[in-house]
Structure formats: structure tokens, C-alpha cells
Design an enzyme around this catalytic site. Structure first.
Site, PDB file in Angstrom:
ATOM      1  N   GLU A 117     -23.779 -27.755  -1.451  1.00 32.05           N
ATOM      2  CA  GLU A 117     -23.263 -28.169  -0.138  1.00 32.05           C
ATOM      3  C   GLU A 117     -21.739 -28.189  -0.147  1.00 32.05           C
ATOM      4  O   GLU A 117     -21.105 -28.210  -1.197  1.00 32.05           O
ATOM      5  CB  GLU A 117     -23.779 -29.569   0.208  1.00 32.05           C
ATOM      6  CG  GLU A 117     -25.288 -29.724   0.157  1.00 32.05           C
ATOM      7  CD  GLU A 117     -26.006 -28.931   1.222  1.00 32.05           C
ATOM      8  OE1 GLU A 117     -25.371 -28.573   2.239  1.00 32.05           O
ATOM      9  OE2 GLU A 117     -27.205 -28.649   1.038  1.00 32.05           O
ATOM     10  N   TYR A 148     -24.305 -18.116  -3.346  1.00 29.42           N
ATOM     11  CA  TYR A 148     -25.440 -17.880  -2.443  1.00 29.42           C
ATOM     12  C   TYR A 148     -25.901 -16.425  -2.521  1.00 29.42           C
ATOM     13  O   TYR A 148     -27.047 -16.109  -2.232  1.00 29.42           O
ATOM     14  CB  TYR A 148     -25.037 -18.210  -1.008  1.00 29.42           C
ATOM     15  CG  TYR A 148     -25.065 -19.694  -0.694  1.00 29.42           C
ATOM     16  CD1 TYR A 148     -26.164 -20.249  -0.054  1.00 29.42           C
ATOM     17  CD2 TYR A 148     -24.008 -20.529  -1.029  1.00 29.42           C
ATOM     18  CE1 TYR A 148     -26.213 -21.596   0.253  1.00 29.42           C
ATOM     19  CE2 TYR A 148     -24.040 -21.881  -0.729  1.00 29.42           C
ATOM     20  CZ  TYR A 148     -25.144 -22.412  -0.087  1.00 29.42           C
ATOM     21  OH  TYR A 148     -25.185 -23.751   0.201  1.00 29.42           O
ATOM     22  N   SER A 184     -28.347 -24.046  14.336  1.00 24.94           N
ATOM     23  CA  SER A 184     -29.366 -25.082  14.530  1.00 24.94           C
ATOM     24  C   SER A 184     -28.718 -26.418  14.874  1.00 24.94           C
ATOM     25  O   SER A 184     -29.160 -27.096  15.793  1.00 24.94           O
ATOM     26  CB  SER A 184     -30.259 -25.195  13.294  1.00 24.94           C
ATOM     27  OG  SER A 184     -29.493 -25.187  12.118  1.00 24.94           O
ATOM     28  N   TYR A 231     -22.134 -10.317  13.684  1.00 24.94           N
ATOM     29  CA  TYR A 231     -22.788 -11.610  13.492  1.00 24.94           C
ATOM     30  C   TYR A 231     -21.718 -12.645  13.206  1.00 24.94           C
ATOM     31  O   TYR A 231     -20.834 -12.428  12.364  1.00 24.94           O
ATOM     32  CB  TYR A 231     -23.797 -11.549  12.337  1.00 24.94           C
ATOM     33  CG  TYR A 231     -24.494 -12.873  12.155  1.00 24.94           C
ATOM     34  CD1 TYR A 231     -25.497 -13.258  13.055  1.00 24.94           C
ATOM     35  CD2 TYR A 231     -24.118 -13.763  11.155  1.00 24.94           C
ATOM     36  CE1 TYR A 231     -26.116 -14.497  12.938  1.00 24.94           C
ATOM     37  CE2 TYR A 231     -24.727 -15.002  11.037  1.00 24.94           C
ATOM     38  CZ  TYR A 231     -25.720 -15.360  11.933  1.00 24.94           C
ATOM     39  OH  TYR A 231     -26.317 -16.591  11.819  1.00 24.94           O
ATOM     40  N   ASN A 236     -20.119 -24.173   8.420  1.00 20.38           N
ATOM     41  CA  ASN A 236     -19.988 -25.469   9.101  1.00 20.38           C
ATOM     42  C   ASN A 236     -18.750 -26.225   8.641  1.00 20.38           C
ATOM     43  O   ASN A 236     -18.325 -27.182   9.269  1.00 20.38           O
ATOM     44  CB  ASN A 236     -21.255 -26.322   8.952  1.00 20.38           C
ATOM     45  CG  ASN A 236     -21.591 -26.623   7.500  1.00 20.38           C
ATOM     46  OD1 ASN A 236     -20.703 -26.663   6.648  1.00 20.38           O
ATOM     47  ND2 ASN A 236     -22.854 -26.834   7.209  1.00 20.38           N
ATOM     48  N   TYR A 242     -16.801 -21.668  -0.234  1.00 24.79           N
ATOM     49  CA  TYR A 242     -18.022 -22.030   0.501  1.00 24.79           C
ATOM     50  C   TYR A 242     -18.398 -20.902   1.461  1.00 24.79           C
ATOM     51  O   TYR A 242     -17.999 -20.860   2.619  1.00 24.79           O
ATOM     52  CB  TYR A 242     -17.834 -23.360   1.237  1.00 24.79           C
ATOM     53  CG  TYR A 242     -19.112 -23.876   1.868  1.00 24.79           C
ATOM     54  CD1 TYR A 242     -20.222 -24.177   1.087  1.00 24.79           C
ATOM     55  CD2 TYR A 242     -19.223 -24.039   3.249  1.00 24.79           C
ATOM     56  CE1 TYR A 242     -21.397 -24.629   1.654  1.00 24.79           C
ATOM     57  CE2 TYR A 242     -20.399 -24.500   3.835  1.00 24.79           C
ATOM     58  CZ  TYR A 242     -21.483 -24.790   3.023  1.00 24.79           C
ATOM     59  OH  TYR A 242     -22.656 -25.231   3.588  1.00 24.79           O
ATOM     60  N   GLU A 245     -25.360 -18.063   2.910  1.00 26.34           N
ATOM     61  CA  GLU A 245     -26.272 -16.986   3.299  1.00 26.34           C
ATOM     62  C   GLU A 245     -25.942 -16.426   4.676  1.00 26.34           C
ATOM     63  O   GLU A 245     -26.442 -15.371   5.045  1.00 26.34           O
ATOM     64  CB  GLU A 245     -27.728 -17.476   3.235  1.00 26.34           C
ATOM     65  CG  GLU A 245     -28.222 -18.339   4.391  1.00 26.34           C
ATOM     66  CD  GLU A 245     -27.594 -19.719   4.466  1.00 26.34           C
ATOM     67  OE1 GLU A 245     -27.058 -20.186   3.429  1.00 26.34           O
ATOM     68  OE2 GLU A 245     -27.624 -20.335   5.553  1.00 26.34           O
ATOM     69  N   LYS A 246     -25.098 -17.110   5.425  1.00 27.81           N
ATOM     70  CA  LYS A 246     -24.678 -16.571   6.721  1.00 27.81           C
ATOM     71  C   LYS A 246     -23.971 -15.232   6.538  1.00 27.81           C
ATOM     72  O   LYS A 246     -24.046 -14.359   7.394  1.00 27.81           O
ATOM     73  CB  LYS A 246     -23.736 -17.556   7.425  1.00 27.81           C
ATOM     74  CG  LYS A 246     -24.420 -18.855   7.806  1.00 27.81           C
ATOM     75  CD  LYS A 246     -23.422 -19.854   8.353  1.00 27.81           C
ATOM     76  CE  LYS A 246     -24.100 -21.125   8.830  1.00 27.81           C
ATOM     77  NZ  LYS A 246     -24.749 -21.891   7.723  1.00 27.81           N
TER      78      LYS A 246
END
Ligand code: NAG
Ligand code: NAG
Ligand code: NAG
Length: 355
Positions: A117, A148, A184, A231, A236, A242, A245-246
């Protein structure tokens, strides 16, 4: 200069891959002998991340990932003889698990702090100062680096000599949306929300996810995103290394061009080619970026150039906790045996810029 450096890095990487394949081959070849010589490393996972357990039956690291002499267990009975005990931060933070501070800790045992995280989510960490020997995270300077995803070399596809046309790369066709975003948990205070709000004034942004009650199933995710030119791979929070997977899955695997918001461009360029993505910081304003996206979508040759890396690289995702745990054994013998994290939060917050 930068290009030359990159080539060197690439050559070094290729060599080390070849070398490790060679070593792997050796270790498989000399099976019986090597197994005797090599001491097993026992890795005890104290609790499963997010309480989802997976089977550790058999010689998981060897059979699935080619990493020998690595014993994974989630049995607390192994504590007295485990070489490494792994603690996933989320459960510690929410008191769903606790450190075995009441047990006598074997003198050579290493405690490893695991989190994928961002720093903002992990805080506070001061209570853990002086307890952990190693870290495992997406941070490149973690003791065990578990990104990731990563780009791995592939055999070049045969391109006729002298023919450097970009159209040879597989650029997924059938694009019906300019820009897409899956979100989300929308928070108006997030930097990514602010960029989105301004971007949608300039270009149409197709939004999916729980926030707009248009969730995408795992099966629908990539086919849906593949129909978008761009995309929005907006993290966040913006912090060192950091990159989630985005980028690797939602953008690269879907066959679309990522527009990234995260750490600075140089941080991405340490992991992926400079011409594989668009960075929000590349523009003076979000409006300028919106106009650029429109132009690029209307210029097939230039758009295709963002897919050039596919010729030499494949995307590898890391999604299985067991594969990550096996990495501990791969690096075990080269890690600093006497290390202690006296300021875990200081380390976790990273350096260079704030989130
Ligand atoms: C390592 O573990 C395997 C599987 O448990 C076992 O068969 C082998 O004897 C162990 N090797 C050593 C050197 O302890
Ligand atoms: C393009 O997308 C449309 C809409 O989803 C689909 O019906 C069509 O089969 C697709 N065409 C190709 C060539 O993939
Ligand atoms: C690991 O960290 C603990 C806690 O700070 C420390 O007491 C121990 O000496 C370290 N382990 C090794 C092998 O250095």
C-alpha cells in the site's frame, strides 16, 4: 547519453536473465547434489494478507517459480525454527493480527514487514520502530522488491531488415472511446479526482467502476478498456515507486496507452520506456493535455509509436502472494543479516517528494 545508458541497463538485464536461467538450469541439472548442499530457508507467513489463505502444499517455490530450497509455511508451530517471519501490515494496523512479542525470538530470525500500500494508507508506523529487520514492498529500495508488474524481455518479432514501420506492432484496433477510467472509491480531495474533473471539461471520459455503479467484472475489464485510446492510470496517492496494476494490467495488458498520475516521470522511466506512457506532468495544464490526447488519437502512426515497446517486452504481473514470498528465498543470502528498521515510518514515507 540517456539512450546509451538505457541500452547498457538492457544489456545488463539480458545478461542477468541469461545467467539466472543458466544457474536455474544448473540447479535443476544437479538436483540431488545441490539439494544436499543448499540449506533450506524457512519462511513463516504469520497471517495471510486480507485473510485470504492459499495452499502451501508441496514445494511451491521450486515447482511454480523455479526457486529451490525455500519452505513456505503459515503454521505458527514453525516459529522457533523459521528463518524469516513475514508480517503483512494491513492486519497489524487494524488489530486483526499481532506481533508475537511474547515469544522468545530466535537470535538469527529475521522479521519482515510486508506492504504493497501507499505510505498514506500505512501510517502510523511508529509503534513498529526497531522490530523489523527487512521490508518487502513495491519500493525499489526495499530489501525484497516486489513490484506490481514488470516488463520482461521477449524474443524480437521478425521484422524485415530496414523495415521500421510502426504499423508492424500489434496496436489493438476497434477503439470507440477516447479516454476511460475505472474508479471504485472516489474522493473529491484526491489529486486524481481534480484532474478528472478538469479533463472531462475538455474531452469525453468514459467512467466505469463502483463509483458510477458500472462495475466491470474481471472477465470484462480488459476487453472493455481495450476499446479506449487512453486509460487514466491515476494512482490514489503520489508516492515513490507507487505504480500499481493500473499501469501494468489496466493499461499495458489491455492494449491502451496509459495517462499516468503518480510519482514523477523519472520514476516511471526507471521501470518502463519513456515513450510508453503519457504523464500528467508533461503538460502545463489539464486542458492542454486533453487537446493533446485528441490530436494523438487522430494520428494513427504517432499513436502506434506508444506501442513500440511491445516488440521487445512482455508484461509480467505479480498477483500471487506465494510468488512474492518465494522472492525472499531468492534474495535471502544477499540481504543484510544485521539490519534493523529503527524508523520504519521514515523509511515508508520515502524520500524526494511528499504524497
Ligand atoms: C529441505 O527441505 C526438503 C523438503 O522439506 C527436504 O526434503 C530436504 O531434506 C531439506 N534439505 C535440507 C538440507 O535440510
Ligand atoms: C468492435 O466492437 C464492437 C462493440 O463491442 C463489437 O461488436 C465488434 O465485434 C468489435 N469488432 C472487432 C473487429 O473486434
Ligand atoms: C533483527 O531485529 C531485531 C529487533 O530490532 C534485533 O534485535 C535483531 O538483532 C535483528 N536480527 C539480526 C539477525 O540482526
Amino acid at each position: 547519453m540517456i539512450l546509451a545508458l538505457k541500452h547498457k541497463i538492457f544489456i545488463v538485464c539480458t545478461c542477468s536473465v541469461v545467467l539466472s536461467l543458466f544457474l536455474l538450469d544448473q540447479s535443476f541439472g544437479g538436483k540431488a547434489v545441490k539439494q544436499q548442499e543448499q540449506q533450506n530457508v524457512t519462511v513463516l507467513l504469520w497471517h495471510w494478507p486480507f485473510h485470504r489463505a492459499y495452499s502451501l502444499e508441496g514445494d511451491v517455490c521450486r515447482e511454480w517459480y523455479g526457486i529451490p530450497s525455500c519452505i513456505l509455511t503459515d503454521s505458527h508451530a514453525a516459529f522457533p525454527h523459521a528463518d524469516v517471519v513475514v508480517f503483512h501490515h494491513h492486519e497489524l494496523k487494524y488489530k486483526r493480527a499481532s506481533l508475537p512479542l511474547h515469544l522468545p525470538r530466535p537470535p538469527t530470525q529475521k522479521w519482515l514487514w510486508l506492504s504493497l500500500e501507499s505510505p498514506a494508507i500505512n501510517r502510523p508506523l511508529a509503534a513498529y520502530d526497531g522490530l523489523f529487520n527487512w521490508t518487502m514492498s513495491y519500493r525499489r529500495d526495499a530489501d525484497v522488491f516486489v513490484p506490481y508488474g514488470e516488463l520482461v524481455p521477449r524474443a524480437p518479432s521478425p521484422v524485415p531488415a530496414g523495415d521500421e514501420r510502426h504499423d508492424d506492432y500489434a496496436v489493438p484496433g476497434n477503439k470507440t472511446h477516447l479516454a476511460c477510467w475505472v474508479v471504485s472509491r472516489y474522493r473529491s480531495g484526491h489529486e486524481r479526482s481534480k484532474v478528472y474533473q478538469r479533463l472531462k471539461q475538455v474531452v469525453k471520459v468514459q467512467v466505469y467502476g463502483r463509483w458510477v455503479r458500472r462495475p466491470l467484472s474481471v472477465a470484462d475489464l480488459l476487453p472493455t478498456i481495450s476499446r479506449c485510446y487512453f486509460y487514466l492510470a491515476f494512482e490514489n496517492s503520489q508516492s515513490l515507486d507507487y505504480i500499481t496494476e493500473k499501469l501494468w494490467r489496466n493499461s499495458f495488458q489491455a492494449g491502451t496507452v496509459p495517462v499516468v498520475l503518480g510519482p514523477p516521470r523519472g520514476n516511471y522511466e526507471a521501470l518502463v520506456p519513456a515513450d510508453s506512457f503519457i504523464h500528467v506532468d508533461d503538460f502545463h495544464s489539464v486542458e492542454e493535455m486533453g487537446r493533446f490526447l485528441q490530436q494523438l488519437a487522430g494520428d494513427p502512426r504517432r499513436y502506434a509509436s506508444y506501442f513500440a515497446w511491445h516488440r521487445l517486452h512482455d508484461v509480467k504481473l505479480y498477483t500471487d502472494w506465494r510468488e512474492r514470498l518465494c522472492q525472499i528465498c531468492r534474495h535471502y543470502r544477499s540481504l543484510d543479516p544485521g539490519k534493523v528498521y529503527h524508523d520504519l515510518e521514515g523509511w515508508a514515507n520515502g524520500t524526494g517528494f511528499e504524497s
